[in-house]
Design an enzyme around this catalytic site. Structure first.
Site, PDB file in Angstrom:
ATOM      1  N   CYS A  35       0.810  -1.225   0.000  1.00  0.00           N
ATOM      2  CA  CYS A  35       0.000   0.000   0.000  1.00  0.00           C
ATOM      3  C   CYS A  35       0.841   1.273   0.000  1.00  0.00           C
ATOM      4  CB  CYS A  35      -0.944  -0.007   1.195  1.00  0.00           C
ATOM      5  SG  CYS A  35      -2.039  -1.447   1.239  1.00  0.00           S
TER       6      CYS A  35
ATOM      7  N   HIS B 257      -3.177   6.856   2.850  1.00  0.00           N
ATOM      8  CA  HIS B 257      -3.660   5.603   2.294  1.00  0.00           C
ATOM      9  C   HIS B 257      -5.010   5.276   2.916  1.00  0.00           C
ATOM     10  CE1 HIS B 257      -4.206   1.489   1.314  1.00  0.00           C
ATOM     11  NE2 HIS B 257      -3.845   1.036   2.500  1.00  0.00           N
TER      12      HIS B 257
ATOM     13  N   ASN C  44     -10.289  -0.264   0.459  1.00  0.00           N
ATOM     14  CA  ASN C  44      -8.826  -0.228   0.435  1.00  0.00           C
ATOM     15  C   ASN C  44      -8.359  -0.761  -0.916  1.00  0.00           C
ATOM     16  OD1 ASN C  44      -6.084  -0.770   0.685  1.00  0.00           O
ATOM     17  ND2 ASN C  44      -6.233  -1.597   2.747  1.00  0.00           N
TER      18      ASN C  44
END
Length: 330
Positions: free
Chosen positions: A118, A257, A287
């Protein structure tokens, strides 16, 4: 290394057509509810690829939008870097090379992938910036793209409710002095590697039994991931503000993020950000790993003003994290 200022010339995103809401997951037989998911994650929906769609398909479509936004053509691109941990092929070729072919760039240019989970977009921004500053390349296509839906157990509510598929792209190039990427710091702590992982590499090769037991899907210790995430976020924001001699009041927007709304809420309160400083679209996309930060940038592109200071802050498996400061130049 010269004193070129490097910034975002164009930006674009692409998510698949198939939207999966929390209620859809319940209809699939998952033991959960829209209220349970939203309360714990802030997610209402996510977008999922079709059976034949790949990471490169999403990246390619995002790239076309970024090229157009930069008022360039694909012939102006002289390097491609893709941040992904869900490549089209398990070993090779790179997804970046596949994207090069999809874009019909028929001349030899460097194209490679970066695997920092990520945090990948923050890592690739830094790599591209330094290649441009070196004078070797002019317009670098930077992509964050992941298809996590093909790597999760859809019967495991601790993971499948979290993730979605998507791609975000930026074209990096030279901008006027004192704008663009002003600061980057990247980090990793391999001692936390086991808290978020997907087996199936040389440590635990894919076998028929391995796949049958679902051992290749994403495994996460949510409690420890949260603990590490908030710790490294606090550290990286402090490093940035101290190193750049800035205060939070100087920052126009904070883009983290999009992992979990509880993490974003914690950061907002701990750092005393104003509500409108912290940008989020996790409710729509979930996500999306390396794609999450460029998806936010594209969604809020319309409200950024020239001179805005924007913090990008990523964290993910590895455990990796990174922070970038951009002075908006578009």
């Amino acid at each position: 290394m010269n004193n070129k200022s490097v910034g975002i010339l164009g930006i674009g995103k692409y998510v698949p057509e198939k939207k999966v809401t929390n209620d859809d997951l319940v209809s699939m037989g998952l033991d959960t509810s829209d209220e349970w998911i939203f309360e714990r994650t802030g997610i209402r929906s996510r977008y999922i690829v079709s059976e034949n769609e790949t990471t490169s398909d999403l990246a390619y479509k995002a790239a076309l939008k970024a090229v157009k936004d930069a008022s360039l053509t694909v012939d102006d691109i002289d390097m491609i870097i893709v941040a992904t941990t869900t490549p089209d092929y398990r070993l090779f070729p790179s997804t970046a090379a596949v994207v090069q072919n999809l874009l019909k760039i028929n001349r030899p240019i460097p194209a490679f992938d970066v695997a920092a989970a990520c945090s990948g977009f923050s890592y690739t921004l830094s790599i591209a910036e330094n290649y441009i500053k070196s004078g070797h390349y002019k317009n670098v296509l930077v992509l964050g793209a992941d298809v996590l839906s093909k790597n999760i157990d859809w019967t495991d509510r601790t993971t499948c409710v979290l993730f979605g598929d998507g791609a975000g792209a930026v074209i990096l190039g030279e901008v006027e002095p004192e704008y663009g990427i002003l600061y980057t710091k990247l980090y990793a702590d391999g001692s936390c590697a086991e808290i978020l992982k997907a087996d199936g590499g040389t440590k635990s090769p894919l076998t028929e039994g391995f796949v049958r037991d679902k051992s290749h899907f994403i495994k996460m210790n949510g409690r420890l991931v949260f603990k590490e995430a908030v710790k490294v976020i606090d550290m990286s924001i402090k490093d940035l503000l101290d190193d750049c001699c800035l205060n939070l009041s100087d920052i126009s927007y904070y883009v983290a993020h999009q992992a979990n709304m509880r993490i974003l809420d914690y950061v907002r309160q701990k750092q005393a950000f104003k509500t409108n400083q912290v940008l989020s679209n996790i409710d729509k996309y979930g996500n999306t790993s390396a794609a999450s930060i460029p998806l936010v940038l594209d969604d809020f592109n319309h409200q950024f003003k020239k001179g805005d200071y924007i913090i990008l802050n990523a964290f993910g498996a590895g455990f990796t994290w990174g922070v970038n400061l951009i002075r908006w130049s578009k």
